[in-house]
Design a protein around this motif. Structure first.
Motif, PDB file in Angstrom:
ATOM      1  N   ARG A  92     -26.973   5.087 -92.140  1.00 41.73           N
ATOM      2  CA  ARG A  92     -26.642   5.182 -90.726  1.00 41.73           C
ATOM      3  C   ARG A  92     -25.161   5.484 -90.493  1.00 41.73           C
ATOM      4  O   ARG A  92     -24.731   5.614 -89.338  1.00 41.73           O
ATOM      5  CB  ARG A  92     -26.998   3.888 -90.000  1.00 41.73           C
ATOM      6  N   VAL A 106     -20.851  12.400 -81.611  1.00 38.76           N
ATOM      7  CA  VAL A 106     -21.717  11.472 -80.868  1.00 38.76           C
ATOM      8  C   VAL A 106     -21.981  11.995 -79.465  1.00 38.76           C
ATOM      9  O   VAL A 106     -23.122  11.968 -78.977  1.00 38.76           O
ATOM     10  CB  VAL A 106     -21.079  10.069 -80.837  1.00 38.76           C
ATOM     11  N   ALA A 109     -24.304  14.883 -79.363  1.00 44.44           N
ATOM     12  CA  ALA A 109     -25.690  14.489 -79.597  1.00 44.44           C
ATOM     13  C   ALA A 109     -26.314  13.753 -78.418  1.00 44.44           C
ATOM     14  O   ALA A 109     -27.546  13.596 -78.386  1.00 44.44           O
ATOM     15  CB  ALA A 109     -25.767  13.607 -80.844  1.00 44.44           C
ATOM     16  N   THR A 110     -25.510  13.309 -77.460  1.00 48.76           N
ATOM     17  CA  THR A 110     -26.058  12.433 -76.411  1.00 48.76           C
ATOM     18  C   THR A 110     -25.809  12.920 -74.991  1.00 48.76           C
ATOM     19  O   THR A 110     -26.385  12.347 -74.050  1.00 48.76           O
ATOM     20  CB  THR A 110     -25.466  11.012 -76.539  1.00 48.76           C
ATOM     21  N   TRP A 198     -27.500   5.304 -73.910  1.00 48.80           N
ATOM     22  CA  TRP A 198     -26.753   5.027 -75.143  1.00 48.80           C
ATOM     23  C   TRP A 198     -25.558   4.131 -74.854  1.00 48.80           C
ATOM     24  O   TRP A 198     -24.889   4.277 -73.827  1.00 48.80           O
ATOM     25  CB  TRP A 198     -26.252   6.325 -75.771  1.00 48.80           C
ATOM     26  N   GLU A 227     -28.429  -1.383 -82.274  1.00 48.93           N
ATOM     27  CA  GLU A 227     -28.703   0.011 -81.939  1.00 48.93           C
ATOM     28  C   GLU A 227     -27.532   0.684 -81.218  1.00 48.93           C
ATOM     29  O   GLU A 227     -27.646   1.850 -80.822  1.00 48.93           O
ATOM     30  CB  GLU A 227     -29.952   0.097 -81.065  1.00 48.93           C
ATOM     31  N   VAL A 229     -24.000   2.626 -80.773  1.00 46.13           N
ATOM     32  CA  VAL A 229     -23.234   3.604 -81.543  1.00 46.13           C
ATOM     33  C   VAL A 229     -21.809   3.078 -81.656  1.00 46.13           C
ATOM     34  O   VAL A 229     -21.175   2.780 -80.638  1.00 46.13           O
ATOM     35  CB  VAL A 229     -23.216   4.975 -80.848  1.00 46.13           C
ATOM     36  N   LEU A 250     -24.484   4.880 -86.626  1.00 45.31           N
ATOM     37  CA  LEU A 250     -25.450   5.523 -85.741  1.00 45.31           C
ATOM     38  C   LEU A 250     -26.776   4.769 -85.735  1.00 45.31           C
ATOM     39  O   LEU A 250     -27.224   4.291 -86.789  1.00 45.31           O
ATOM     40  CB  LEU A 250     -25.715   6.954 -86.201  1.00 45.31           C
ATOM     41  N   ALA A 253     -32.160   7.037 -84.665  1.00 49.51           N
ATOM     42  CA  ALA A 253     -32.560   8.235 -83.919  1.00 49.51           C
ATOM     43  C   ALA A 253     -31.472   9.292 -83.873  1.00 49.51           C
ATOM     44  O   ALA A 253     -31.753  10.468 -83.620  1.00 49.51           O
ATOM     45  CB  ALA A 253     -32.965   7.853 -82.493  1.00 49.51           C
ATOM     46  N   LEU A 254     -30.219   8.904 -84.116  1.00 43.86           N
ATOM     47  CA  LEU A 254     -29.113   9.860 -84.033  1.00 43.86           C
ATOM     48  C   LEU A 254     -28.684  10.406 -85.394  1.00 43.86           C
ATOM     49  O   LEU A 254     -27.893  11.349 -85.453  1.00 43.86           O
ATOM     50  CB  LEU A 254     -27.898   9.221 -83.350  1.00 43.86           C
ATOM     51  N   PRO A 257     -29.816  14.249 -85.999  1.00 46.34           N
ATOM     52  CA  PRO A 257     -29.112  15.179 -85.105  1.00 46.34           C
ATOM     53  C   PRO A 257     -27.616  15.269 -85.386  1.00 46.34           C
ATOM     54  O   PRO A 257     -27.053  16.373 -85.379  1.00 46.34           O
ATOM     55  CB  PRO A 257     -29.385  14.599 -83.713  1.00 46.34           C
ATOM     56  N   VAL A 258     -26.977  14.133 -85.643  1.00 40.75           N
ATOM     57  CA  VAL A 258     -25.540  14.163 -85.928  1.00 40.75           C
ATOM     58  C   VAL A 258     -25.284  14.881 -87.254  1.00 40.75           C
ATOM     59  O   VAL A 258     -24.297  15.615 -87.391  1.00 40.75           O
ATOM     60  CB  VAL A 258     -24.959  12.737 -85.933  1.00 40.75           C
TER      61      VAL A 258
END
Length: 404
Positions: A92, A106, A109-110, A198, A227, A229, A250, A253-254, A257-258
């Motif tokens: 992570r 980050v 991604a969000t 987030w 959970e 970030v 992270l 779920a991230l 993508p990151v």
């Protein structure tokens, strides 16, 4: 040829502009006391420097995986376990080219165009620029000394919009050096999680925060919200600003993508710097960094006493980082003029609140002082600020005397 709207509208980071002007004055032969930049004067721990010399022996230095050297990700995870009592899967952790790159990844991604991101006023200015880069809207929420210049659960609840996708918190904060109490941070994260948004928590200065009364280190948000970030860095606690090495923790779920974004944006952080950074987590390096944390606490006490003697109030005493955010209204100057004249006339570099706050907040009334400099420089800087205040007062008195 046209510039992008992004390039046209991105605001400057005034602290760096002040640093550049301070460097120009120093190049002219002036002794400038630099209290404007958050840059520890110690440098990297000795074992880290030795590790960097060892790795620069001509060996091949290929790219690491996009999320970083596996050994370094594992070392960071062990540090969370040993220092903060939380278990983090190394998978992570993303190692990045400084915490700025972690924030960029980050937010990439969000945040989508039209999303709202809630953050405190005052707060680190580059966050607002990064949010805008991805088409988001940075909603800065007014804070007060009673809030410790931090977001509260109630403030977030009141400011929430249907487009809110992220809430950003910094604890301890730049520019105020204040932390969110653990209970309040846990409640805030629970509120945001319940709304399916987030929680991005800047813990760059966490290990420079004061310990709890029982002596345990300041708590990471991950103890309450696994959970969340988390963005962190080797720059401050380890004194490695110019190395440009950071990390993010992270939620699962991230991670993927990151990783894809990192592959495209940066490929990977510097290989030799990652290899050398493994030495940050040796017992010797950690002992050195703890000694430095105590030294920062002593410097903070020196600065707080000095500002009090000069009649410059500090509305909230910081409990971490290495910043003091003080009120300059008693000088009769706004923060921008205070900093410009202190540098030009007395060669003390400070940062005005406009870097961090809105016009409705502390932009015109507060100044950030970094006590990352040595005690000798801090003492000299406070002396010069006193001389500056005396000169301002004398000028004001003469001007009043000549009024009809």
């Amino acid at each position: 040829m046209k510039l992008s709207q992004r390039a046209e509208t991105t605001e400057p980071f005034h602290a760096l502009a002040i640093g550049q002007r301070a460097a120009e004055l120093a190049a002219q032969g002036h002794h400038v006391v630099r209290l404007s930049i958050g840059e520890p004067d110690f440098g990297a721990p000795p074992e880290v420097l030795a590790a960097l010399r060892d790795v620069a022996d001509g060996r091949p230095l290929p790219y690491t995986p996009a999320l970083g050297l596996p050994e370094l990700r594992a070392a960071i995870a062990r540090n969370y376990r040993d220092r903060h009592g939380v278990d983090v899967d190394p998978a992570r952790i993303a190692v990045t080219s400084g915490a700025s790159a972690a924030l960029l990844l980050v937010l990439a991604a969000t945040v989508d165009p039209g999303d709202d991101v809630l953050l405190a006023d005052p707060s680190y200015p580059c966050n607002r620029q990064l949010i805008s880069t991805f088409g988001g809207r940075a909603l800065t929420l007014p804070t007060t000394p009673e809030d410790r210049y931090q977001l509260s659960t109630d403030a977030v609840r009141r400011a929430w919009t249907p487009a809110t996708s992220v809430v950003m918190v910094a604890s301890p904060s730049n520019p105020t050096g204040t932390s969110v109490p653990p209970g309040e941070l846990a409640a805030l994260c629970a509120e945001v999680a319940a709304r399916d948004a987030w929680r991005v928590v800047d813990e760059i200065y966490l290990d420079l925060a004061d310990p709890a009364p029982d002596g345990t280190p300041a708590r990471t948000v991950l103890a309450a919200d696994p959970e969340a970030v988390v963005v962190s860095s080797f720059s401050k606690y380890f004194g490695m600003t110019g190395w440009r090495l950071g990390w993010a923790v992270l939620p699962p779920a991230l991670v993927e993508p990151v990783e894809r974004l990192a592959q495209n944006y940066f490929i990977a952080a510097s290989t030799p710097l990652q290899q050398a950074a493994l030495a940050c987590f040796t017992p010797g390096s950690l002992a050195v960094c703890e000694e430095r944390r105590l030294e920062f606490a002593a410097r903070r006490a020196l600065v707080l006493e000095g500002l009090d003697a000069l009649g410059l109030p500090v509305p909230v005493v910081p409990d971490g980082a290495f910043y003091v955010y003080f009120d300059v209204r008693s000088s009769g100057l706004d923060a921008g003029e205070f900093c410009a004249r202190a540098l030009a006339e007395h060669h003390v570099a400070l940062t005005p609140g406009r870097d961090f706050a809105s016009a409705q907040g502390t932009a015109q009334t507060h100044v950030r002082l970094s006590y990352a400099a040595s005690r000798a420089e801090l003492t000299e800087g406070l002396r010069r600020i006193g001389e500056f205040l005396s000169a301002v007062s004398a000028t004001s008195t003469r001007a009043s005397a000549t009024q009809p």
